[in-house]
Design a protein around this motif. Sequence first.
Motif, mmCIF file in Angstrom:
data_model
loop_
_atom_site.group_PDB
_atom_site.id
_atom_site.type_symbol
_atom_site.label_atom_id
_atom_site.label_comp_id
_atom_site.label_asym_id
_atom_site.label_seq_id
_atom_site.Cartn_x
_atom_site.Cartn_y
_atom_site.Cartn_z
ATOM 1 N N PRO A 23 0.803 -1.231 0.000
ATOM 2 C CA PRO A 23 0.000 0.000 0.000
ATOM 3 C C PRO A 23 0.831 1.274 0.000
ATOM 4 O O PRO A 23 0.353 2.327 -0.426
ATOM 5 N N LYS A 24 2.078 1.201 0.426
ATOM 6 C CA LYS A 24 2.924 2.390 0.494
ATOM 7 C C LYS A 24 3.427 2.830 -0.873
ATOM 8 O O LYS A 24 3.898 3.963 -1.021
ATOM 9 N N SER A 25 3.331 1.938 -1.866
ATOM 10 C CA SER A 25 3.859 2.288 -3.187
ATOM 11 C C SER A 25 2.869 2.009 -4.312
ATOM 12 O O SER A 25 3.250 1.899 -5.467
ATOM 13 N N SER A 26 1.567 1.899 -3.957
ATOM 14 C CA SER A 26 0.555 1.509 -4.933
ATOM 15 C C SER A 26 -0.373 2.650 -5.310
ATOM 16 O O SER A 26 -0.511 3.634 -4.580
ATOM 17 N N VAL A 27 -1.023 2.489 -6.460
ATOM 18 C CA VAL A 27 -2.121 3.351 -6.876
ATOM 19 C C VAL A 27 -3.215 2.441 -7.430
ATOM 20 O O VAL A 27 -2.919 1.362 -7.953
ATOM 21 N N LEU A 28 -4.459 2.852 -7.278
ATOM 22 C CA LEU A 28 -5.576 2.109 -7.862
ATOM 23 C C LEU A 28 -6.061 2.831 -9.105
ATOM 24 O O LEU A 28 -6.390 4.019 -9.058
ATOM 25 N N PRO A 43 -23.225 -5.288 -12.453
ATOM 26 C CA PRO A 43 -23.082 -6.436 -11.555
ATOM 27 C C PRO A 43 -21.812 -6.431 -10.715
ATOM 28 O O PRO A 43 -21.757 -7.108 -9.695
ATOM 29 N N ILE A 44 -20.765 -5.692 -11.139
ATOM 30 C CA ILE A 44 -19.535 -5.685 -10.339
ATOM 31 C C ILE A 44 -19.415 -4.431 -9.472
ATOM 32 O O ILE A 44 -18.382 -4.226 -8.830
ATOM 33 N N LEU A 45 -20.475 -3.618 -9.412
ATOM 34 C CA LEU A 45 -20.409 -2.403 -8.602
ATOM 35 C C LEU A 45 -20.036 -2.678 -7.140
ATOM 36 O O LEU A 45 -19.231 -1.937 -6.558
ATOM 37 N N PRO A 46 -20.594 -3.717 -6.498
ATOM 38 C CA PRO A 46 -20.180 -3.984 -5.109
ATOM 39 C C PRO A 46 -18.684 -4.251 -4.979
ATOM 40 O O PRO A 46 -18.051 -3.753 -4.045
ATOM 41 N N ALA A 47 -18.124 -5.020 -5.912
ATOM 42 C CA ALA A 47 -16.683 -5.308 -5.862
ATOM 43 C C ALA A 47 -15.857 -4.057 -6.169
ATOM 44 O O ALA A 47 -14.797 -3.838 -5.567
ATOM 45 N N ILE A 48 -16.341 -3.234 -7.097
ATOM 46 C CA ILE A 48 -15.646 -1.989 -7.421
ATOM 47 C C ILE A 48 -15.620 -1.060 -6.212
ATOM 48 O O ILE A 48 -14.569 -0.528 -5.830
ATOM 49 N N THR A 49 -16.778 -0.849 -5.601
ATOM 50 C CA THR A 49 -16.830 0.064 -4.458
ATOM 51 C C THR A 49 -16.040 -0.485 -3.265
ATOM 52 O O THR A 49 -15.396 0.279 -2.544
ATOM 53 N N THR A 50 -16.070 -1.792 -3.091
ATOM 54 C CA THR A 50 -15.259 -2.397 -2.024
ATOM 55 C C THR A 50 -13.785 -2.187 -2.282
ATOM 56 O O THR A 50 -13.020 -1.827 -1.379
ATOM 57 N N THR A 51 -13.368 -2.393 -3.521
ATOM 58 C CA THR A 51 -11.958 -2.203 -3.889
ATOM 59 C C THR A 51 -11.532 -0.758 -3.649
ATOM 60 O O THR A 51 -10.458 -0.497 -3.092
ATOM 61 N N ILE A 52 -12.370 0.184 -4.062
ATOM 62 C CA ILE A 52 -12.068 1.601 -3.842
ATOM 63 C C ILE A 52 -11.936 1.904 -2.341
ATOM 64 O O ILE A 52 -10.986 2.556 -1.903
ATOM 65 N N ASN A 53 -12.889 1.421 -1.553
ATOM 66 C CA ASN A 53 -12.874 1.693 -0.113
ATOM 67 C C ASN A 53 -11.680 1.052 0.590
ATOM 68 O O ASN A 53 -11.090 1.645 1.496
ATOM 69 N N LEU A 54 -11.325 -0.154 0.163
ATOM 70 C CA LEU A 54 -10.151 -0.811 0.742
ATOM 71 C C LEU A 54 -8.890 -0.009 0.466
ATOM 72 O O LEU A 54 -8.052 0.184 1.352
ATOM 73 N N CYS A 55 -8.773 0.459 -0.773
ATOM 74 C CA CYS A 55 -7.585 1.232 -1.141
ATOM 75 C C CYS A 55 -7.554 2.577 -0.427
ATOM 76 O O CYS A 55 -6.501 3.000 0.076
ATOM 77 N N ASN A 59 -4.892 4.386 2.382
ATOM 78 C CA ASN A 59 -4.255 5.618 1.892
ATOM 79 C C ASN A 59 -3.608 5.449 0.524
ATOM 80 O O ASN A 59 -2.586 6.084 0.223
ATOM 81 N N ILE A 60 -4.198 4.593 -0.282
ATOM 82 C CA ILE A 60 -3.733 4.398 -1.656
ATOM 83 C C ILE A 60 -4.465 5.380 -2.571
ATOM 84 O O ILE A 60 -5.699 5.429 -2.563
ATOM 85 N N PRO A 61 -3.748 6.168 -3.352
ATOM 86 C CA PRO A 61 -4.407 7.093 -4.276
ATOM 87 C C PRO A 61 -5.277 6.340 -5.283
ATOM 88 O O PRO A 61 -4.933 5.236 -5.722
ATOM 89 N N VAL A 62 -6.413 6.944 -5.617
ATOM 90 C CA VAL A 62 -7.354 6.348 -6.578
ATOM 91 C C VAL A 62 -7.479 7.280 -7.779
ATOM 92 O O VAL A 62 -7.770 8.469 -7.623
#
Length: 205
Positions: A23-28, A43-55, A59-62
Amino acid sequence: MAARLSSSFSYKKFEIRKRLPNPKSSVLLVIDMQNYFSSIAKPILPAITTTINLCKSANIPVIFTRHCHKPGDNGGVLGEYWNGDIIIDGTLEAELIAEVIAEAEKKGEKVEVLEKNTYSAFQKTGLEEKLKEMGVEEVIVCGVMTNLCCETSARDAFVRGFRVFFSTDATATSCDELHDAALKNLAYGFAYLVDCNRLRRAFSV
């Protein structure tokens, strides 16, 4: 270009190498979650929003991408290939899906949106230079379509020297066969496969 969701989410089917993102060197990179692709993306909106929230929790830039062509632009070879079926800037189809943006901005944070007019998020967008300025070494890819803009951006990131992590449950395309083929190709030579559960473990959130 749009059709239906792929239901093949398992990274275990194709993965060759295992690694978790730092996470210290990643971007989403959230690729092309636009109204034009809503039939695939919904259909993948739940996984997308979860991925965004996890990142975001880690503190991973999105960074979002938005694929569009200016009015009067015929899209060149891409437009020719898709028989003129291209996304025109200024139309509802070109806008990012409201639910995804609302989730990303729910704490009052403005999202960063990068415009592109071809499959790769790196082609003439300044993304590579931006990521290097940010000290980014790893790119996590999610969005649509698995085998077109997502895969091309992932491959391009790899050849530009970034370590790539590709989501299997927060990407989708027009059919299972194309989704699986993209995952197989990427796992073989370009990316580590992840899903929401793996990201949760990696970020311990």
